[in-house]
Scaffold this active site. Structure first.
Site, PDB file in Angstrom:
ATOM      1  N   ASP A 155       5.720  -5.539   5.896  1.00 54.27           N
ATOM      2  CA  ASP A 155       6.433  -6.493   6.222  1.00 54.27           C
ATOM      3  C   ASP A 155       6.403  -7.554   5.135  1.00 54.27           C
ATOM      4  O   ASP A 155       7.259  -8.382   5.088  1.00 54.27           O
ATOM      5  CB  ASP A 155       5.285  -7.349   7.189  1.00 54.27           C
ATOM      6  CG  ASP A 155       5.528  -6.782   8.772  1.00 54.27           C
ATOM      7  OD1 ASP A 155       6.633  -6.230   9.057  1.00 54.27           O
ATOM      8  OD2 ASP A 155       4.796  -7.303   9.551  1.00 54.27           O
TER       9      ASP A 155
ATOM     10  N   ARG B 230       1.053  -5.059  -5.883  1.00 52.39           N
ATOM     11  CA  ARG B 230       1.317  -6.347  -5.128  1.00 52.39           C
ATOM     12  C   ARG B 230       1.487  -7.478  -6.260  1.00 52.39           C
ATOM     13  O   ARG B 230       0.981  -7.344  -7.351  1.00 52.39           O
ATOM     14  CB  ARG B 230      -0.102  -6.830  -4.341  1.00 52.39           C
ATOM     15  CG  ARG B 230      -0.599  -5.752  -3.600  1.00 52.39           C
ATOM     16  CD  ARG B 230      -1.227  -6.127  -2.326  1.00 52.39           C
ATOM     17  NE  ARG B 230      -2.044  -4.705  -1.722  1.00 52.39           N
ATOM     18  CZ  ARG B 230      -1.803  -4.063  -0.704  1.00 52.39           C
ATOM     19  NH1 ARG B 230      -0.399  -4.369   0.036  1.00 52.39           N
ATOM     20  NH2 ARG B 230      -2.535  -3.150  -0.458  1.00 52.39           N
TER      21      ARG B 230
ATOM     22  N   ASP C 241       2.227  -1.040  11.856  1.00 48.62           N
ATOM     23  CA  ASP C 241       2.180  -2.289  12.269  1.00 48.62           C
ATOM     24  C   ASP C 241       3.589  -3.250  12.156  1.00 48.62           C
ATOM     25  O   ASP C 241       3.597  -4.413  11.770  1.00 48.62           O
ATOM     26  CB  ASP C 241       1.082  -3.385  11.637  1.00 48.62           C
ATOM     27  CG  ASP C 241       1.036  -3.256  10.017  1.00 48.62           C
ATOM     28  OD1 ASP C 241       1.862  -2.391   9.542  1.00 48.62           O
ATOM     29  OD2 ASP C 241       0.512  -3.956   9.482  1.00 48.62           O
TER      30      ASP C 241
ATOM     31  N   ARG D 190      -5.494  -2.410   8.497  1.00 45.44           N
ATOM     32  CA  ARG D 190      -5.681  -4.023   8.268  1.00 45.44           C
ATOM     33  C   ARG D 190      -5.819  -4.653   9.712  1.00 45.44           C
ATOM     34  O   ARG D 190      -6.897  -4.205  10.172  1.00 45.44           O
ATOM     35  CB  ARG D 190      -4.076  -4.396   7.763  1.00 45.44           C
ATOM     36  CG  ARG D 190      -4.434  -5.557   6.979  1.00 45.44           C
ATOM     37  CD  ARG D 190      -3.016  -6.043   6.471  1.00 45.44           C
ATOM     38  NE  ARG D 190      -2.489  -5.121   5.392  1.00 45.44           N
ATOM     39  CZ  ARG D 190      -2.223  -5.526   4.252  1.00 45.44           C
ATOM     40  NH1 ARG D 190      -2.813  -6.623   3.662  1.00 45.44           N
ATOM     41  NH2 ARG D 190      -1.791  -4.477   3.376  1.00 45.44           N
TER      42      ARG D 190
ATOM     43  N   THR E 244       4.388   2.208   5.839  1.00 44.53           N
ATOM     44  CA  THR E 244       2.762   1.824   5.696  1.00 44.53           C
ATOM     45  C   THR E 244       2.353   2.804   6.924  1.00 44.53           C
ATOM     46  O   THR E 244       2.653   3.413   7.774  1.00 44.53           O
ATOM     47  CB  THR E 244       2.665   0.278   6.380  1.00 44.53           C
ATOM     48  OG1 THR E 244       1.342   0.205   6.636  1.00 44.53           O
ATOM     49  CG2 THR E 244       3.475   0.061   7.388  1.00 44.53           C
TER      50      THR E 244
ATOM     51  N   GLY F 168       0.729  -1.197  -0.056  1.00 42.74           N
ATOM     52  CA  GLY F 168       0.149  -0.077   0.163  1.00 42.74           C
ATOM     53  C   GLY F 168       0.717   1.310  -0.056  1.00 42.74           C
ATOM     54  O   GLY F 168       1.927   1.383   0.772  1.00 42.74           O
TER      55      GLY F 168
END
Ligand code: ADP
Ligand code: F6P
Length: 322
Positions: free
Chosen positions: A107, A76, A133, A175, A129, A15
């Protein structure tokens, strides 16, 4: 002995996040200043496999630090999850003379970066991101802008919600992580904050909270719901039926990922981009850059991916009290 690096590539993956352009700009300009050549890879690992590779100079990154999104584009790419795709990616790097790479993403993108390192391309990851996270770092590129964008939007929803004496459920991105929800919950003074890491799916508790608040004279109610919990629209219907208070759901969506980066995102992303160029120049590989205890640092990617991140208990506790 450390491999001498002459040409590096830079790509953005997963993203997009505000501040990615500041990071690209810093990678390019610091690497050039270190005497390296720089190539930009368009559309993440997909663009690498399709050889969408361009030469970059100081001017190619002019006038971008203030822009959201990523000038390189992002994507992606399932093929890059396969050993064949990863070997092909490394061969394409070698074909274009690229011996080092900076991957800006989350990640998932780090796993691709680790694969490139294993296949002989010195690779450094940067945390890009809005979700915050990534366990090895207290800061990720884009989070600050996203929470400020969401906070301003939630303030606006609050205006109309209080005027109509409604309950508003506002769903924010993240997410499976609740950092955006927690930060906005505190910043916007939400009555309830629902985090995937903490929520026990006890809707009755929320309903009781609304009813108790109303008894104490409170005429509206703000709930921040994290994307990882979701179901805001059906939740709104059930809460309205149980409390009798008109309830609306607002899903903020992709607006949180766009827009001009905040000062913090521009500056931290710039420092991280320059740091990545420096450690590549020094011959390091398979590292990710993070921000920990007030310092910019780097970790082995495998070690970084094995780290765990938890919601700060104190922040969560005070969010419920204040
Ligand atoms: P993020 O980087 O934001 O976590 P994704 O998880 O979608 O986003 O990952 C971005 C891209 O990174 C994927 O589309 C894929 O190309 C690559 N990637 C993800 N997981 C792996 C993996 N296990 N091995 C190699 N590449 C991966
Ligand atoms: O990782 C950033 C993020 O915006 C998450 O908050 C969200 O779950 C996801 O990306 C959405 O991804 P996509 O662009 O594939 O819809």
């Amino acid at each position: 002995m450390a491999k001498e690096i002459k040409t590096i590539g830079v790509l953005t993956s997963g993203g997009d996040a505000p501040g990615m352009n500041a990071a690209i700009r810093a990678v390019v300009r610091k690497a050039l200043a270190n005497g390296l050549k720089v190539k930009g890879i368009k559309k993440g690992y997909m663009g690498l496999l399709n050889e969408e590779i361009i030469d970059m100079d100081r001017r190619s990154v002019a006038d971008i630090i203030q822009r959201g999104g990523t000038i390189l584009g992002t994507a992606r790419c399932m093929e890059f999850k396969t050993a064949e795709g990863q070997q092909k990616g490394a061969e394409i790097c070698r074909k274009h003379g690229i011996d080092g790479m900076v991957v800006i993403g989350g990640d998932g993108s780090y796993k691709g970066a680790m694969a490139l390192s294993r296949n002989g391309i010195n690779t450094i990851g940067l945390p890009g991101t809005i979700d915050l996270d990534i366990a090895c770092t207290d800061y990720t590129i884009g989070f600050d802008t996203a929470i400020n964008t969401a906070m301003q939007a939630i303030d606006k929803v609050r205006d109309t919600s209080s005027s109509h004496e409604r309950c508003s459920i506002i769903e924010v991105m993240g997410r499976n992580a609740g950092y955006i929800a927690l930060w906005c919950g505190i910043a916007n003074g939400a009555d309830d904050i629902l985090l995937p890491e903490k929520y026990d799916y006890n809707e009755q508790r929320i309903i009781d909270n609304i009813i108790d608040n109303r008894k104490r004279g409170k005429t509206h109610h703000i709930i921040i719901n994290a994307e990882g919990i979701g179901h805001s629209t059906s939740m709104a219907r059930r809460i309205e039926a149980a409390t009798g208070m008109e309830t609306r759901a607002t899903i903020l969506g992709y607006m949180q990922r766009g827009g001009s980066p905040t000062c913090k995102d521009r500056v931290y992303a710039s420092i991280m981009g320059a740091y990545a160029a420096d450690i590549l120049t020094a011959g390091k590989t398979n590292r990710v850059v993070g921000y920990r205890n007030g310092q910019f640092v780097d970790y082995d990617i495998e070690e970084a991916l094995a780290m765990k991140k938890y919601i700060n208990e104190y922040q969560y506790e005070i969010s419920k009290i204040i």
